[in-house]
Design a protein around this motif. Sequence first.
Motif, PDB file in Angstrom:
ATOM      1  N   PRO A   5      78.839  53.639  74.610  1.00  0.00           N
ATOM      2  CA  PRO A   5      78.214  52.811  73.572  1.00  0.00           C
ATOM      3  C   PRO A   5      77.476  53.600  72.506  1.00  0.00           C
ATOM      4  CG  PRO A   5      77.819  51.878  75.733  1.00  0.00           C
ATOM      5  CD  PRO A   5      78.497  53.204  75.953  1.00  0.00           C
ATOM      6  N   GLU A   6      76.796  54.666  72.887  1.00  0.00           N
ATOM      7  CA  GLU A   6      76.045  55.424  71.889  1.00  0.00           C
ATOM      8  C   GLU A   6      76.955  56.106  70.875  1.00  0.00           C
ATOM      9  OE1 GLU A   6      76.559  58.013  75.549  1.00  0.00           O
ATOM     10  OE2 GLU A   6      75.902  55.974  75.168  1.00  0.00           O
ATOM     11  N   ARG A   7      78.216  56.312  71.186  1.00  0.00           N
ATOM     12  CA  ARG A   7      79.159  56.913  70.241  1.00  0.00           C
ATOM     13  C   ARG A   7      79.846  55.861  69.399  1.00  0.00           C
ATOM     14  NH1 ARG A   7      82.248  61.653  71.534  1.00  0.00           N
ATOM     15  NH2 ARG A   7      82.806  61.358  69.374  1.00  0.00           N
ATOM     16  N   ARG A   8      79.918  54.616  69.886  1.00  0.00           N
ATOM     17  CA  ARG A   8      80.573  53.545  69.139  1.00  0.00           C
ATOM     18  C   ARG A   8      79.675  52.986  68.052  1.00  0.00           C
ATOM     19  NH1 ARG A   8      82.508  51.056  74.381  1.00  0.00           N
ATOM     20  NH2 ARG A   8      80.642  49.815  74.143  1.00  0.00           N
ATOM     21  N   ARG A   9      78.379  53.085  68.230  1.00  0.00           N
ATOM     22  CA  ARG A   9      77.442  52.497  67.282  1.00  0.00           C
ATOM     23  C   ARG A   9      77.456  53.270  65.971  1.00  0.00           C
ATOM     24  NH1 ARG A   9      75.322  47.752  68.052  1.00  0.00           N
ATOM     25  NH2 ARG A   9      73.569  48.377  66.821  1.00  0.00           N
ATOM     26  N   LEU A  10      77.354  52.549  64.914  1.00  0.00           N
ATOM     27  CA  LEU A  10      77.263  53.142  63.593  1.00  0.00           C
ATOM     28  C   LEU A  10      75.962  53.922  63.481  1.00  0.00           C
ATOM     29  CD1 LEU A  10      78.164  53.298  60.591  1.00  0.00           C
ATOM     30  CD2 LEU A  10      76.918  51.154  60.246  1.00  0.00           C
ATOM     31  N   GLN A  11      76.059  55.150  62.993  1.00  0.00           N
ATOM     32  CA  GLN A  11      74.857  55.946  62.770  1.00  0.00           C
ATOM     33  C   GLN A  11      74.302  55.574  61.406  1.00  0.00           C
ATOM     34  OE1 GLN A  11      73.473  58.019  65.142  1.00  0.00           O
ATOM     35  NE2 GLN A  11      75.022  57.041  66.389  1.00  0.00           N
ATOM     36  N   LEU A  12      73.191  54.862  61.392  1.00  0.00           N
ATOM     37  CA  LEU A  12      72.595  54.392  60.151  1.00  0.00           C
ATOM     38  C   LEU A  12      71.710  55.469  59.549  1.00  0.00           C
ATOM     39  CD1 LEU A  12      71.607  50.802  61.311  1.00  0.00           C
ATOM     40  CD2 LEU A  12      73.602  51.482  60.006  1.00  0.00           C
ATOM     41  N   ALA A  13      71.544  55.389  58.254  1.00  0.00           N
ATOM     42  CA  ALA A  13      70.670  56.324  57.555  1.00  0.00           C
ATOM     43  C   ALA A  13      69.246  56.169  58.075  1.00  0.00           C
ATOM     44  CB  ALA A  13      70.722  56.048  56.055  1.00  0.00           C
ATOM     45  N   PRO A  14      68.468  57.226  58.041  1.00  0.00           N
ATOM     46  CA  PRO A  14      67.073  57.126  58.491  1.00  0.00           C
ATOM     47  C   PRO A  14      66.344  56.008  57.742  1.00  0.00           C
ATOM     48  CG  PRO A  14      67.664  59.419  58.082  1.00  0.00           C
ATOM     49  CD  PRO A  14      68.817  58.565  57.597  1.00  0.00           C
ATOM     50  N   GLY A  15      65.603  55.197  58.487  1.00  0.00           N
ATOM     51  CA  GLY A  15      64.853  54.106  57.892  1.00  0.00           C
ATOM     52  C   GLY A  15      65.660  52.827  57.675  1.00  0.00           C
ATOM     53  N   LEU A  16      66.945  52.853  57.999  1.00  0.00           N
ATOM     54  CA  LEU A  16      67.798  51.678  57.832  1.00  0.00           C
ATOM     55  C   LEU A  16      68.192  51.168  59.208  1.00  0.00           C
ATOM     56  CD1 LEU A  16      69.376  49.831  55.875  1.00  0.00           C
ATOM     57  CD2 LEU A  16      71.273  51.437  56.063  1.00  0.00           C
ATOM     58  N   ASP A  17      67.790  49.934  59.520  1.00  0.00           N
ATOM     59  CA  ASP A  17      68.151  49.374  60.815  1.00  0.00           C
ATOM     60  C   ASP A  17      69.266  48.336  60.629  1.00  0.00           C
ATOM     61  OD1 ASP A  17      66.904  47.131  59.778  1.00  0.00           O
ATOM     62  OD2 ASP A  17      65.180  47.244  61.102  1.00  0.00           O
ATOM     63  N   GLU A  18      69.782  47.856  61.737  1.00  0.00           N
ATOM     64  CA  GLU A  18      70.909  46.923  61.702  1.00  0.00           C
ATOM     65  C   GLU A  18      70.558  45.624  60.977  1.00  0.00           C
ATOM     66  OE1 GLU A  18      74.155  44.903  64.755  1.00  0.00           O
ATOM     67  OE2 GLU A  18      72.621  46.246  65.537  1.00  0.00           O
ATOM     68  N   THR A  20      68.363  45.147  58.567  1.00  0.00           N
ATOM     69  CA  THR A  20      68.297  45.406  57.126  1.00  0.00           C
ATOM     70  C   THR A  20      69.697  45.586  56.548  1.00  0.00           C
ATOM     71  OG1 THR A  20      66.140  46.464  57.398  1.00  0.00           O
ATOM     72  CG2 THR A  20      67.321  46.929  55.362  1.00  0.00           C
ATOM     73  N   LEU A  21      70.553  46.303  57.265  1.00  0.00           N
ATOM     74  CA  LEU A  21      71.921  46.514  56.801  1.00  0.00           C
ATOM     75  C   LEU A  21      72.660  45.188  56.650  1.00  0.00           C
ATOM     76  CD1 LEU A  21      74.289  48.357  56.062  1.00  0.00           C
ATOM     77  CD2 LEU A  21      74.794  48.524  58.509  1.00  0.00           C
ATOM     78  N   VAL A  22      72.566  44.319  57.657  1.00  0.00           N
ATOM     79  CA  VAL A  22      73.233  43.014  57.597  1.00  0.00           C
ATOM     80  C   VAL A  22      72.688  42.194  56.439  1.00  0.00           C
ATOM     81  CG1 VAL A  22      73.565  40.829  58.817  1.00  0.00           C
ATOM     82  CG2 VAL A  22      73.890  42.987  60.030  1.00  0.00           C
ATOM     83  N   ALA A  23      71.381  42.218  56.248  1.00  0.00           N
ATOM     84  CA  ALA A  23      70.774  41.469  55.135  1.00  0.00           C
ATOM     85  C   ALA A  23      71.304  41.980  53.794  1.00  0.00           C
ATOM     86  CB  ALA A  23      69.259  41.583  55.182  1.00  0.00           C
ATOM     87  N   ARG A  24      71.446  43.285  53.657  1.00  0.00           N
ATOM     88  CA  ARG A  24      71.963  43.850  52.405  1.00  0.00           C
ATOM     89  C   ARG A  24      73.421  43.480  52.183  1.00  0.00           C
ATOM     90  NH1 ARG A  24      69.390  49.959  52.143  1.00  0.00           N
ATOM     91  NH2 ARG A  24      67.225  49.287  51.930  1.00  0.00           N
ATOM     92  N   ILE A  25      74.196  43.500  53.251  1.00  0.00           N
ATOM     93  CA  ILE A  25      75.603  43.106  53.138  1.00  0.00           C
ATOM     94  C   ILE A  25      75.696  41.650  52.695  1.00  0.00           C
ATOM     95  CG2 ILE A  25      77.712  42.623  54.468  1.00  0.00           C
ATOM     96  CD1 ILE A  25      76.988  45.143  56.155  1.00  0.00           C
ATOM     97  N   GLU A  26      74.926  40.782  53.336  1.00  0.00           N
ATOM     98  CA  GLU A  26      74.958  39.358  52.990  1.00  0.00           C
ATOM     99  C   GLU A  26      74.489  39.117  51.566  1.00  0.00           C
ATOM    100  OE1 GLU A  26      72.694  37.631  56.174  1.00  0.00           O
ATOM    101  OE2 GLU A  26      74.401  37.650  57.545  1.00  0.00           O
ATOM    102  N   ALA A  27      73.472  39.845  51.119  1.00  0.00           N
ATOM    103  CA  ALA A  27      72.996  39.706  49.734  1.00  0.00           C
ATOM    104  C   ALA A  27      74.074  40.153  48.754  1.00  0.00           C
ATOM    105  CB  ALA A  27      71.715  40.518  49.527  1.00  0.00           C
ATOM    106  N   GLY A  28      74.750  41.240  49.061  1.00  0.00           N
ATOM    107  CA  GLY A  28      75.832  41.717  48.205  1.00  0.00           C
ATOM    108  C   GLY A  28      76.981  40.732  48.145  1.00  0.00           C
ATOM    109  N   GLU A  29      77.324  40.153  49.294  1.00  0.00           N
ATOM    110  CA  GLU A  29      78.387  39.149  49.323  1.00  0.00           C
ATOM    111  C   GLU A  29      78.015  37.938  48.474  1.00  0.00           C
ATOM    112  OE1 GLU A  29      78.841  38.362  53.474  1.00  0.00           O
ATOM    113  OE2 GLU A  29      80.053  40.153  53.811  1.00  0.00           O
ATOM    114  N   ALA A  30      76.762  37.517  48.553  1.00  0.00           N
ATOM    115  CA  ALA A  30      76.311  36.357  47.765  1.00  0.00           C
ATOM    116  C   ALA A  30      76.428  36.656  46.274  1.00  0.00           C
ATOM    117  CB  ALA A  30      74.870  36.002  48.125  1.00  0.00           C
ATOM    118  N   LEU A  31      76.063  37.866  45.871  1.00  0.00           N
ATOM    119  CA  LEU A  31      76.185  38.241  44.459  1.00  0.00           C
ATOM    120  C   LEU A  31      77.644  38.257  44.009  1.00  0.00           C
ATOM    121  CD1 LEU A  31      73.534  41.105  44.277  1.00  0.00           C
ATOM    122  CD2 LEU A  31      73.408  38.860  43.167  1.00  0.00           C
TER     123      LEU A  31
END
Length: 65
Positions: A5-18, A20-31
Motif C-alpha cells: 500500500p505505501e508504494r501504491r499511494r500517490l506521493q503528494l507534494a509537501p503540505g498537500l494532503d488528499e 486538499t487535492l480532491v478539493a482542488r480537483i473538484e474546484a477545477g472541474e467546476a470551473l
Amino acid sequence: MAYPPERRRLQLAPGLDEVTLVARIEAGEALLRAAGFTFVSCQLPSAPAEAQSRVRECAARVVPG
C-alpha cells in the motif's frame, strides 16, 4: 505484481494532503464545466477491484458523439 500500500499511494507534494487535492480537483472541474467544457472525471480508489468497478461507472457516463 502487487505493490504494498505505501508504494501504491500517490506521493503528494509537501503540505498537500488528499483532502486538499480532491478539493482542488473538484474546484477545477467546476470551473471547466462553468466554462462550457463537457468531460467525465474519474477518481479511482487504490483497491484494484473497487477501481475496476469505478472505471466501469465512469465509462457508463460517457456519451458518444
